[in-house]
Scaffold this active site. Sequence first.
Site, PDB file in Angstrom:
ATOM      1  CG  ASN A  10      10.005 -16.946   2.896  1.00 36.59           C
ATOM      2  OD1 ASN A  10       9.046 -17.365   2.252  1.00 36.59           O
ATOM      3  ND2 ASN A  10       9.899 -16.058   3.868  1.00 36.59           N
ATOM      4  NE  ARG A  95       6.509 -18.623   5.202  1.00 32.72           N
ATOM      5  CZ  ARG A  95       6.373 -17.392   5.612  1.00 32.72           C
ATOM      6  NH1 ARG A  95       7.196 -16.474   5.178  1.00 32.72           N
ATOM      7  NH2 ARG A  95       5.442 -17.073   6.432  1.00 32.72           N
ATOM      8  CG  HIS A 183       1.241 -15.376   9.248  1.00 39.16           C
ATOM      9  ND1 HIS A 183       0.111 -14.583   9.222  1.00 39.16           N
ATOM     10  CD2 HIS A 183       1.937 -15.073   8.135  1.00 39.16           C
ATOM     11  CE1 HIS A 183       0.122 -13.841   8.133  1.00 39.16           C
ATOM     12  NE2 HIS A 183       1.229 -14.125   7.451  1.00 39.16           N
ATOM     13  N   GLY A 212       1.794  -7.989   8.813  1.00 35.73           N
ATOM     14  CA  GLY A 212       2.718  -7.673   7.718  1.00 35.73           C
ATOM     15  C   GLY A 212       1.895  -7.477   6.465  1.00 35.73           C
ATOM     16  CG  ASN A 213       1.993  -7.719   1.628  1.00 38.24           C
ATOM     17  OD1 ASN A 213       1.175  -6.805   1.557  1.00 38.24           O
ATOM     18  ND2 ASN A 213       2.308  -8.486   0.612  1.00 38.24           N
ATOM     19  NE  ARG A 287       6.618   1.369   4.301  1.00 38.46           N
ATOM     20  CZ  ARG A 287       7.607   0.560   4.004  1.00 38.46           C
ATOM     21  NH1 ARG A 287       8.797   0.774   4.504  1.00 38.46           N
ATOM     22  NH2 ARG A 287       7.443  -0.458   3.192  1.00 38.46           N
TER      23      ARG A 287
HETATM   24  P1  AMP Z   1       6.198  -7.957   6.133  1.00 41.77           P
HETATM   25  O1  AMP Z   1       5.222  -8.702   5.267  1.00 41.77           O
HETATM   26  O2  AMP Z   1       6.211  -8.435   7.565  1.00 41.77           O
HETATM   27  O3  AMP Z   1       7.565  -7.842   5.532  1.00 41.77           O
HETATM   28  O4  AMP Z   1       5.621  -6.456   6.225  1.00 41.77           O
HETATM   29  C1  AMP Z   1       5.641  -5.634   5.086  1.00 41.77           C
HETATM   30  C2  AMP Z   1       4.689  -4.481   5.270  1.00 41.77           C
HETATM   31  O5  AMP Z   1       4.980  -3.737   6.453  1.00 41.77           O
HETATM   32  C3  AMP Z   1       4.792  -3.443   4.153  1.00 41.77           C
HETATM   33  O6  AMP Z   1       3.974  -3.788   3.073  1.00 41.77           O
HETATM   34  C4  AMP Z   1       4.293  -2.190   4.822  1.00 41.77           C
HETATM   35  O7  AMP Z   1       2.908  -2.074   4.606  1.00 41.77           O
HETATM   36  C5  AMP Z   1       4.510  -2.412   6.287  1.00 41.77           C
HETATM   37  N1  AMP Z   1       5.450  -1.476   6.908  1.00 41.77           N
HETATM   38  C6  AMP Z   1       6.787  -1.525   6.931  1.00 41.77           C
HETATM   39  N2  AMP Z   1       7.303  -0.454   7.607  1.00 41.77           N
HETATM   40  C7  AMP Z   1       6.237   0.281   8.018  1.00 41.77           C
HETATM   41  C8  AMP Z   1       6.083   1.500   8.765  1.00 41.77           C
HETATM   42  N3  AMP Z   1       7.126   2.179   9.239  1.00 41.77           N
HETATM   43  N4  AMP Z   1       4.830   1.953   8.982  1.00 41.77           N
HETATM   44  C9  AMP Z   1       3.754   1.274   8.520  1.00 41.77           C
HETATM   45  N5  AMP Z   1       3.840   0.124   7.828  1.00 41.77           N
HETATM   46  C10 AMP Z   1       5.065  -0.365   7.572  1.00 41.77           C
END
Ligand code: AMP
Length: 401
Positions: A10, A95, A183, A212-213, A287
């Site tokens: 990916n 991906r 997505h 997510g991001n 976070r």
């Molecule tokens: P992803 O793109 O699905 O991997 O999501 C990544 C993002 O999830 C990170 O940039 C964080 O902003 C967010 N994230 C991860 N853990 C937490 C948490 N416990 N609380 C709030 N945001 C989180």
Amino acid sequence: MSAPVVLVLNAGSSSVKFAAYEAGGGDLGPARWRGQVEGIPDDPTLTLSEGDRRVVDGEKLNSAGVSDHAGALRVSLERLFGLFGRDPLLAAGHRVVHGGAEFGAPALVDDATFARLEALIPLAPLHQPHNLAGMRAVAEVAPGLPQVASFDTSFHRTIPAVAHTIALPRELREKGLRRYGFHGISYSFIASQLPKRLPEAERGRVVVAHLGNGASLCAMRDGRSVETTMSFSALDGLLMGTRCGALDPGVLLYLMRERGDGVESLEDLLYRRCGLLGLSGVSADMRKVLASEEPDARLAAEQFVYRIVREVGALASVLGGLDALVFTAGIGERSAEIRERVCEGLAWLGVSLDREANARSDERISAAGGRVAAFVIPTDEEGVIARDAATLVAQRLEPAA
Ligand code: AMP
């Protein structure tokens, strides 16, 4: 002789994630090996785990001469082969961000398919070239290995014309200017889980929030996509880590006219400097945004929630009502606070949260008796890609009678 291995790649704009699955008969289990190279090109750094055990922990790849995706992939594959050898490889799944209007399902990648994927680069110039670099890197280290592309756009092929058409003149629409949605690998995983996890009465009209991001929403009717917030590109819709989401095109015209901004500076602005990062001035990471007392950080979190609430309302009207809301991806799976704030904003629609279940990140987080059920379902994009690859390779080896 070890079990056959399905490799998953990916490749994102500044990172390469990979996973490897053992295909020891029956369904694939969880990934046995996982890793990533982050910080490409400036400071590429490799981590690699086997199960829960870290095998490589933050190895700086600059010293190994790595300065781009191809180099990061080469070193990652070498390290993986150091763990299980090259022989057990059964297939590599990738991906691929864009399948255009033509790829509605995963595809085996031969020379002709590769050329068709290359032709789609203008539709996803920041992502598609990295996805294709992954295929080239695998072909170099494992010549002849079957490779399969899984697309982020495919799941949205069921969106009707009234929703996917952009009101542009015909000659522009004929050049592929339409809403595609992204997505889709994540959404197809969630759709596959709905019959297993939601009672029948709650899975007809569902909005899935992939937060997510990158972040988007998908409206599903009976498990099929009918609308989504991302559009022609992955810039549209919700506020994201570094992308601002839906934006009046007049802003771009203004910047071009008044500041003389060109394509590259606008691309950098829109993909990397807006969203939570641009608005909060603190971070793209939710976070850190939630932990900050800065007024702009509070506004950023507030707007993140506001935009979700606004768009869920729009999708509920597309669906003619809502039976369930599903949270997934980094923020959706892990931030009880964001889920709570979103559900509060949707109370009018009949979403009623069970606060304790939400704090525990239970699968079902809505209170009994609410009109709209709410769930947390962790997504598994790599698992979908691995299964797509294993399935297509099995079909190739055993053509249907
Ligand atoms: P992803 O793109 O699905 O991997 O999501 C990544 C993002 O999830 C990170 O940039 C964080 O902003 C967010 N994230 C991860 N853990 C937490 C948490 N416990 N609380 C709030 N945001 C989180």
